[in-house]
Motif scaffolding. Structure first.
Motif, PDB file in Angstrom:
ATOM      1  N   LEU A 135       7.065  -1.540  -7.119  1.00  0.00           N
ATOM      2  CA  LEU A 135       6.031  -2.545  -6.837  1.00  0.00           C
ATOM      3  C   LEU A 135       5.212  -2.097  -5.635  1.00  0.00           C
ATOM      4  O   LEU A 135       5.770  -1.691  -4.619  1.00  0.00           O
ATOM      5  N   HIS A 136       3.885  -2.147  -5.774  1.00  0.00           N
ATOM      6  CA  HIS A 136       3.004  -1.646  -4.716  1.00  0.00           C
ATOM      7  C   HIS A 136       1.636  -2.296  -4.806  1.00  0.00           C
ATOM      8  O   HIS A 136       1.355  -3.069  -5.730  1.00  0.00           O
ATOM      9  N   GLN A 137       0.803  -1.945  -3.823  1.00  0.00           N
ATOM     10  CA  GLN A 137      -0.610  -2.353  -3.820  1.00  0.00           C
ATOM     11  C   GLN A 137      -1.441  -1.106  -3.587  1.00  0.00           C
ATOM     12  O   GLN A 137      -1.093  -0.278  -2.746  1.00  0.00           O
ATOM     13  N   ASP A 138      -2.549  -0.962  -4.322  1.00  0.00           N
ATOM     14  CA  ASP A 138      -3.393   0.223  -4.167  1.00  0.00           C
ATOM     15  C   ASP A 138      -4.502  -0.045  -3.151  1.00  0.00           C
ATOM     16  O   ASP A 138      -5.658  -0.270  -3.512  1.00  0.00           O
ATOM     17  N   LEU A 139      -4.110  -0.018  -1.879  1.00  0.00           N
ATOM     18  CA  LEU A 139      -5.065  -0.194  -0.778  1.00  0.00           C
ATOM     19  C   LEU A 139      -5.256   1.179  -0.152  1.00  0.00           C
ATOM     20  O   LEU A 139      -4.283   1.853   0.164  1.00  0.00           O
ATOM     21  N   LEU A 147      -9.947  -6.393  -7.427  1.00  0.00           N
ATOM     22  CA  LEU A 147      -9.432  -6.317  -8.802  1.00  0.00           C
ATOM     23  C   LEU A 147      -9.384  -4.868  -9.250  1.00  0.00           C
ATOM     24  O   LEU A 147     -10.206  -4.052  -8.804  1.00  0.00           O
ATOM     25  N   GLN A 148      -8.460  -4.528 -10.125  1.00  0.00           N
ATOM     26  CA  GLN A 148      -8.382  -3.182 -10.685  1.00  0.00           C
ATOM     27  C   GLN A 148      -7.883  -3.290 -12.116  1.00  0.00           C
ATOM     28  O   GLN A 148      -7.528  -4.388 -12.575  1.00  0.00           O
ATOM     29  N   ILE A 149      -7.871  -2.156 -12.825  1.00  0.00           N
ATOM     30  CA  ILE A 149      -7.423  -2.169 -14.229  1.00  0.00           C
ATOM     31  C   ILE A 149      -6.493  -0.985 -14.477  1.00  0.00           C
ATOM     32  O   ILE A 149      -6.690   0.104 -13.912  1.00  0.00           O
ATOM     33  N   ARG A 210       1.656  -7.817  -6.259  1.00  0.00           N
ATOM     34  CA  ARG A 210       2.043  -6.406  -6.299  1.00  0.00           C
ATOM     35  C   ARG A 210       2.232  -6.049  -7.767  1.00  0.00           C
ATOM     36  O   ARG A 210       2.511  -6.936  -8.580  1.00  0.00           O
ATOM     37  N   HIS A 211       2.105  -4.770  -8.083  1.00  0.00           N
ATOM     38  CA  HIS A 211       2.322  -4.364  -9.470  1.00  0.00           C
ATOM     39  C   HIS A 211       3.175  -3.109  -9.506  1.00  0.00           C
ATOM     40  O   HIS A 211       3.291  -2.385  -8.507  1.00  0.00           O
ATOM     41  N   GLY A 212       3.768  -2.855 -10.666  1.00  0.00           N
ATOM     42  CA  GLY A 212       4.612  -1.676 -10.848  1.00  0.00           C
ATOM     43  C   GLY A 212       4.954  -1.518 -12.319  1.00  0.00           C
ATOM     44  O   GLY A 212       4.390  -2.202 -13.181  1.00  0.00           O
TER      45      GLY A 212
END
Ligand code: AKG
Ligand code: FE2
Length: 232
Positions: A135-139, A147-149, A210-212
């Protein structure tokens, strides 16, 4: 009209507001997915390769594209941004933030570049059996588009098993909630990079995402990630 304009933006906007993510439905055909996944083994058109295990990011690897971005990536980034900027502005206003996003991606990139964020962030990811993405964030700096895809380039079931896209939502003073997003081949999930506003009974509040990716059980899974801010 592009394939991006054909998506159901009323539904996508409503789902992003309600839950911080929305599936796009089919976005890339099987041939385009295979061609993109097939780029992974090549040196061009990439600027760097990251082996996730070396950084504690998970297991598996990814490569950042360099300029010029290959056609499907370049052809998606600006039109998607154009549709997402009004949602980003609505969220910023609801969260009481001063930031507003320009209508066009080229203009937003100028802001990134002025802030020293000049390196392109679209990326191709590759996972084999046992691989996963923590799990992370793309900063990638101070300048962030909210927003991202991520677009799935492999066929669930026949191409790989396991390897589910996961999004968590952390509400203030509460434990996190996880959502598994059941993507099909060539389908994308649009999701919150970090913060999102939620309308509570006592007014708006912010949640963090967060996403992963859960561990791949078998096969090989490729994804295309498109992030709209550039990196420092
Ligand atoms: O492989 C995935 O589904 C997620 C990739 C990812 O973390 C991203 O595109 O930012
Ligand atoms: Fe990511």
């Amino acid at each position: 009209m592009t394939v991006v304009d054909d998506l159901d933006w009323t539904r996508i906007g409503a789902e992003l507001d309600a839950g911080g993510h929305a599936m796009t439905g089919p976005l890339l055909d099987a041939g385009t997915c295979a061609a993109l996944a097939g780029l992974y083994g090549r040196d061009t058109p990439f600027r760097s390769r990251v082996v996730m295990e070396r950084h504690g990011f998970g297991k598996g690897e990814y490569k950042y594209f360099t300029h010029p971005l290959p056609d499907p990536v370049a052809a998606l980034r600006a039109p998607l941004y154009r549709r997402l900027a009004p949602i980003a502005n609505r969220w910023a206003e609801a969260m009481g933030l001063d930031t507003r996003y320009p209508a066009e991606h080229a203009e937003f990139l100028e802001r990134c570049h002025a802030a020293g964020q000049t390196r392109p962030t679209p990326l191709l990811l590759k996972y084999g059996p046992g691989d996963y993405n923590c799990l992370h964030q793309d900063l990638y700096g101070e300048t962030v588009f909210p927003l991202q895809i991520a677009i799935l380039l492999s066929e669930p079931g026949s191409g790989f098993t396991g390897g589910e896209f996961v999004l968590t939502e952390q509400r203030p003073r509460m434990q996190s909630r996880a959502t598994v997003v059941p993507l099909g081949l060539g389908e994308g999930v649009i999701f919150a990079v970090d913060q999102r506003p939620v309308q509570g009974s006592r007014g708006p509040y912010r949640v963090r995402h967060r996403h992963g990716v859960s561990p791949v059980r078998s096969g090989e899974r490729h994804t295309l990630g498109i992030i709209f801010h550039d990196a420092a």
